[in-house]
Design an enzyme around this catalytic site. Structure first.
Site, PDB file in Angstrom:
ATOM      1  N   HIS A   1      22.630  50.102 -10.644  1.00 46.70           N
ATOM      2  CA  HIS A   1      22.027  50.055 -11.905  1.00 46.70           C
ATOM      3  C   HIS A   1      22.614  48.812 -12.787  1.00 46.70           C
ATOM      4  O   HIS A   1      21.896  48.493 -13.540  1.00 46.70           O
ATOM      5  CB  HIS A   1      22.861  51.323 -12.441  1.00 46.70           C
ATOM      6  CG  HIS A   1      22.625  51.455 -13.937  1.00 46.70           C
ATOM      7  ND1 HIS A   1      23.706  51.372 -14.677  1.00 46.70           N
ATOM      8  CD2 HIS A   1      21.668  51.905 -14.684  1.00 46.70           C
ATOM      9  CE1 HIS A   1      23.255  51.614 -15.948  1.00 46.70           C
ATOM     10  NE2 HIS A   1      22.094  51.976 -16.009  1.00 46.70           N
TER      11      HIS A   1
ATOM     12  N   GLU B   1      19.898  46.338 -12.512  1.00 46.03           N
ATOM     13  CA  GLU B   1      18.695  46.618 -13.259  1.00 46.03           C
ATOM     14  C   GLU B   1      18.883  46.088 -14.796  1.00 46.03           C
ATOM     15  O   GLU B   1      17.741  45.300 -14.966  1.00 46.03           O
ATOM     16  CB  GLU B   1      18.502  48.254 -13.222  1.00 46.03           C
ATOM     17  CG  GLU B   1      17.340  48.459 -14.149  1.00 46.03           C
ATOM     18  CD  GLU B   1      17.745  50.025 -14.905  1.00 46.03           C
ATOM     19  OE1 GLU B   1      17.351  49.914 -16.012  1.00 46.03           O
ATOM     20  OE2 GLU B   1      18.258  50.769 -14.267  1.00 46.03           O
ATOM     21  N   HIS B   2      19.800  46.335 -15.309  1.00 48.98           N
ATOM     22  CA  HIS B   2      20.103  45.690 -16.559  1.00 48.98           C
ATOM     23  C   HIS B   2      19.845  44.182 -16.598  1.00 48.98           C
ATOM     24  O   HIS B   2      19.312  43.271 -17.526  1.00 48.98           O
ATOM     25  CB  HIS B   2      21.474  45.985 -17.219  1.00 48.98           C
ATOM     26  CG  HIS B   2      21.602  47.260 -17.674  1.00 48.98           C
ATOM     27  ND1 HIS B   2      21.943  47.599 -18.929  1.00 48.98           N
ATOM     28  CD2 HIS B   2      21.296  48.429 -16.999  1.00 48.98           C
ATOM     29  CE1 HIS B   2      21.746  48.865 -19.206  1.00 48.98           C
ATOM     30  NE2 HIS B   2      21.592  49.342 -18.128  1.00 48.98           N
TER      31      HIS B   2
ATOM     32  N   GLU C   1      27.426  52.945 -21.792  1.00 50.26           N
ATOM     33  CA  GLU C   1      26.389  53.932 -21.380  1.00 50.26           C
ATOM     34  C   GLU C   1      27.057  55.043 -20.497  1.00 50.26           C
ATOM     35  O   GLU C   1      26.814  56.022 -20.729  1.00 50.26           O
ATOM     36  CB  GLU C   1      25.242  53.411 -20.528  1.00 50.26           C
ATOM     37  CG  GLU C   1      24.357  54.127 -20.238  1.00 50.26           C
ATOM     38  CD  GLU C   1      23.122  53.381 -19.308  1.00 50.26           C
ATOM     39  OE1 GLU C   1      22.639  54.080 -18.391  1.00 50.26           O
ATOM     40  OE2 GLU C   1      22.974  52.208 -19.269  1.00 50.26           O
TER      41      GLU C   1
END
Length: 426
Positions: free
Chosen positions: A53, A56-57, A133
């Protein structure tokens, strides 16, 4: 029976990159250009969770030829929309644009694959964004926290033990070297699928894909996920305390992977139980008994065996155990086959109608095909409609009997901790 799926074309470049094209030829001039990497949280190891994840950022930061944020600016400048998501099994990036911007879109994705800088300063800033997040979606969100803890307790050994966001202590302790190694290993052409759907010709896509991607080299072997979750040897029950005004409950059952022939029946059970206001759980727990304000029941179709989960948010003053009793009563109804033929007919009509409707949109189409390609097998998709047509009440009944057992269940209850009574001062 004839499938509603449009014709699709595929080729594999010399470096192993698979290219799939689904021409719609609808005169819209709109396409969705998607790239799927076969890497998600299932490819992580304990202590390094959440890296897929995080990457991905970082994919939208600087590359050899792009400054941080420039990817988005270029896409916006030609009227396109881009986004990405990370799941248990794969990471998905897309650009929706007009067909004339295919060349540019492919150049952008090739640039990310080949020339991502992974600069430490950008990484440190983005780590804070990801930590925030995690706080917002999981730690400070009772439903998100319950969902995370459900996986922690349902899977003990397999990496599905955590959700793609990862554990907070891992987020705070990755190094840029961890990220670089992960990118080098998993962002290779042989581990990617390029899917283009929409108003486009397949030969044009194949030629441009070759131009932008075929020179990119693979570097190394991709580790196999060898972990197999051991069979559950008894019902698990966990209570967690969180500052929540209402109680919540989740129940998970282990189910087979996405290729299992039982998946169609499990999806039909999900529809019957919680899709719309006429569903069993909505009618009984929301309308009739007013026990809950949110209720979900669905099967997660993953590369490795996944789960079917129930998740309910109680109304004020309602105990989780009261909801639990009702959920098991609904499960017993399923096991006894107390499903009306009209209910099954309605599930079939609605499921097929939803499926056919989803095929009219290039983004959905690329997402559906990419999902199965990324998981490694498109056969279940090709036979999806005929398998729905074949469904009988006994298939739903047998699936419920096989998987929805106490021994195969993990129950997690979330409620506010009742503090100790104050003691008198000496």
């Amino acid at each position: 029976m004839a499938s509603s799926l449009p014709k699709h074309y595929e080729t594999t470049l010399k470096n192993g990159l698979k290219v799939v094209v689904i021409p719609m030829r609808n005169g819209s001039g709109v396409i969705s250009t998607d790239i799927f990497y076969r890497v998600g949280s299932r490819n992580e190891v304990m202590g390094k969770s959440g890296i897929a994840h995080m990457l991905e950022h970082l994919n939208f930061k600087s590359t050899k030829h792009l400054k941080a944020g420039e990817f988005d600016e270029i896409v916006k400048s030609f009227g396109g929309v881009d986004n990405a998501s990370t799941g248990f099994d794969y990471t998905h990036y897309f650009i929706k644009s007009s067909a004339k911007n295919l060349d540019k879109s492919l150049w952008l994705f090739a640039e990310l694959m080949e020339n991502l800088k992974l600069d430490d300063k950008e990484f440190q800033t983005e780590r804070e964004v990801v930590a925030e997040e995690r706080r917002w979606r999981t730690d400070n969100n009772p439903t998100g926290y319950l969902y995370f803890r459900l996986f922690n307790n349902t899977f003990i050994y397999h990496p599905y033990h955590w959700t793609p966001i990862g554990f907070m202590q891992d987020i705070l302790h990755w190094t840029i070297d961890d990220i670089r190694k992960f990118h080098k290993t998993y962002y290779q052409p042989k581990n990617a699928i390029l899917v283009v759907a929409g108003d486009i010709d397949q030969n044009e896509v194949f030629a441009l894909a070759k131009k932008h991607f075929e020179h990119i080299k693979n570097c190394c072997d991709i580790p196999k996920v060898h972990q197999v979750e051991p069979p559950q040897d008894g019902a698990k029950r966990i209570e967690i305390n969180r500052d929540s005004e209402v109680e919540m409950i989740a129940i998970a059952f282990h189910i087979p992977n996405f290729q299992s022939s039982d998946q169609v029946a499990l999806s039909a059970i999900s529809e019957l139980l919680s899709s719309g206001k006429s569903s069993w759980l909505y009618q009984t727990l929301v309308d009739e008994k007013k026990l809950v304000n949110q209720i979900y029941a669905y099967n997660i179709e993953t590369i490795d065996p996944g789960i079917f989960l129930f998740l309910a948010v109680a109304n004020p003053g309602i105990k989780a155990e009261t909801i639990e009793k009702e959920l098991w009563a609904q499960i017993e109804k399923l096991k006894k086959g107390q499903i009306q033929q009209e209910e099954l007919a309605k599930i079939k009509i609605n499921t097929k109608a939803d499926f056919i409707f989803s095929l009219e949109n290039s983004s959905n189409l690329a997402g559906i095909f990419g999902d199965y390609y990324a998981k490694g097998d498109i056969e279940p998709l090709l036979h999806y409609e005929e398998n729905i047509d074949k469904l009988q009440i006994k298939d739903l009944q047998e699936a419920a009997k096989k998987y929805f057992t106490r021994k195969n269940s993990t129950t997690v209850i979330l409620r506010k901790e009742i503090g100790n009574l104050p003691t008198s001062k000496e």
